[in-house]
Design a protein around this motif. Structure first.
Motif, short mmCIF file in Angstrom:
data_model
loop_
_atom_site.label_atom_id
_atom_site.label_comp_id
_atom_site.label_asym_id
_atom_site.label_seq_id
_atom_site.Cartn_x
_atom_site.Cartn_y
_atom_site.Cartn_z
N ASP A 76 44.03 24.81 40.23
CA ASP A 76 44.71 26.24 38.98
C ASP A 76 45.10 26.76 39.94
O ASP A 76 45.06 27.88 40.22
N TYR A 77 46.18 27.83 39.67
CA TYR A 77 46.85 28.81 40.17
C TYR A 77 46.77 29.88 38.52
O TYR A 77 46.95 30.03 37.73
N HIS A 78 45.97 31.18 39.10
CA HIS A 78 45.75 32.37 38.92
C HIS A 78 45.68 33.25 39.71
O HIS A 78 45.80 33.61 40.29
N ASP A 79 45.41 34.86 38.50
CA ASP A 79 45.01 35.68 39.01
C ASP A 79 43.60 35.92 39.66
O ASP A 79 42.83 36.01 39.55
N VAL A 80 43.87 36.71 40.93
CA VAL A 80 42.03 36.68 41.64
C VAL A 80 42.09 38.49 42.35
O VAL A 80 43.61 38.34 43.14
N LEU A 81 41.40 38.91 42.22
CA LEU A 81 40.87 40.63 43.05
C LEU A 81 40.73 40.56 43.72
O LEU A 81 39.63 39.57 44.70
N PHE A 82 41.44 40.67 45.30
CA PHE A 82 40.85 40.08 46.53
C PHE A 82 40.79 41.98 46.65
O PHE A 82 41.30 43.33 46.61
N HIS A 83 39.86 41.57 47.75
CA HIS A 83 38.36 43.21 48.36
C HIS A 83 38.85 43.36 49.84
O HIS A 83 38.09 42.58 49.96
N ASP A 84 39.15 44.18 50.78
CA ASP A 84 39.30 44.32 51.71
C ASP A 84 38.23 45.20 52.13
O ASP A 84 38.05 46.03 51.82
N THR A 85 36.38 44.68 52.67
CA THR A 85 35.70 45.47 52.63
C THR A 85 35.67 47.04 53.77
O THR A 85 35.06 47.58 54.01
N ASN A 86 36.10 46.44 55.10
CA ASN A 86 36.75 46.70 55.93
C ASN A 86 37.73 47.87 55.15
O ASN A 86 36.55 49.89 56.41
N ALA A 87 38.07 48.47 54.81
CA ALA A 87 39.33 49.34 54.66
C ALA A 87 39.07 49.35 52.99
O ALA A 87 39.64 50.79 52.93
N VAL A 110 40.33 47.97 50.35
CA VAL A 110 41.17 48.52 49.36
C VAL A 110 40.98 46.83 48.34
O VAL A 110 40.92 45.88 49.15
N PHE A 111 41.87 47.34 47.62
CA PHE A 111 42.07 46.03 46.09
C PHE A 111 43.09 45.92 46.31
O PHE A 111 43.74 46.56 46.38
N PHE A 112 43.13 44.30 46.31
CA PHE A 112 45.06 43.63 45.46
C PHE A 112 45.17 42.65 45.32
O PHE A 112 43.74 41.82 45.41
N LEU A 113 45.23 42.55 44.08
CA LEU A 113 45.80 41.66 43.28
C LEU A 113 47.20 40.45 43.10
O LEU A 113 48.09 41.36 43.18
N THR A 114 46.63 39.55 42.84
CA THR A 114 47.54 38.21 43.34
C THR A 114 47.05 37.17 43.28
O THR A 114 46.10 36.74 42.35
N ARG A 115 48.08 35.73 42.74
CA ARG A 115 48.12 35.13 42.42
C ARG A 115 47.20 34.19 43.54
O ARG A 115 48.51 33.96 43.98
N SER A 116 46.37 33.35 43.70
CA SER A 116 45.93 32.53 43.90
C SER A 116 45.42 31.20 43.60
O SER A 116 44.75 31.52 42.25
N THR A 117 44.88 30.20 44.31
CA THR A 117 43.90 29.17 44.05
C THR A 117 42.49 29.01 43.78
O THR A 117 41.43 27.93 43.85
N TYR A 121 36.76 37.27 41.77
CA TYR A 121 36.34 38.65 42.93
C TYR A 121 36.73 37.66 43.67
O TYR A 121 35.88 37.39 44.00
N TYR A 122 36.86 38.34 45.04
CA TYR A 122 36.83 37.60 45.89
C TYR A 122 36.82 38.65 47.55
O TYR A 122 38.54 39.42 47.65
N PRO A 123 35.83 38.73 48.19
CA PRO A 123 36.25 39.42 49.59
C PRO A 123 36.24 39.63 50.62
O PRO A 123 35.96 38.33 51.06
N LEU A 124 36.64 40.66 51.14
CA LEU A 124 37.90 39.28 52.59
C LEU A 124 36.73 40.32 53.70
O LEU A 124 37.08 41.72 53.19
N ASP A 125 36.95 39.98 54.54
CA ASP A 125 36.39 40.83 55.78
C ASP A 125 37.96 41.22 56.46
O ASP A 125 37.62 42.47 57.81
N ILE A 126 38.92 40.89 56.47
CA ILE A 126 40.03 41.37 57.35
C ILE A 126 41.58 41.11 56.63
O ILE A 126 41.41 39.76 55.75
#
Length: 93
Positions: A8-19, A21-28, A44-49
């Motif tokens: 399933d390939y869909h839009d996902v909101l990634f969040h860089d918690t260090n900076a 910053v939110f960015f929206l891209t497609r992911s599985t 929603y998917y949080p990222l460290d870096i």
């Protein structure tokens, strides 16, 4: 093409918690949480870096020491494992 073999390939909101910053891209990626972003709800998917906070992309490289790793190790821990050099020279005589 065969059906039901692709993830399933869909839009996902990634969040860089260090900076922060939110960015929206497609992911599985599969997530359990969702968050609202620009009026829509996305997984929603949080990222460290990410590229927003990684030193390579931001140009904030850390300065490395000019001395080698062995010299640095000996400077920090050289006195712990070694015997007393004066005692070694006295016992040799």
């Amino acid at each position: 093409m065969r059906k039901d073999i692709h993830p399933d390939y869909h839009d996902v909101l990634f969040h860089d918690t260090n900076a922060d910053v939110f960015f929206l891209t497609r992911s599985t990626v599969k997530t359990k949480t969702t968050r609202e972003y620009e009026g829509s709800e996305y997984p929603y998917y949080p990222l460290d870096i990410s590229s927003a906070s990684h030193p390579f992309y931001t140009g904030e490289q850390r300065k490395t020491s000019t001395e080698g790793r062995v010299a640095s190790f000996n400077k920090r821990f050289g006195a712990f494992g070694g015997r007393n050099k004066k005692a070694d020279t006295d016992s040799a005589e």
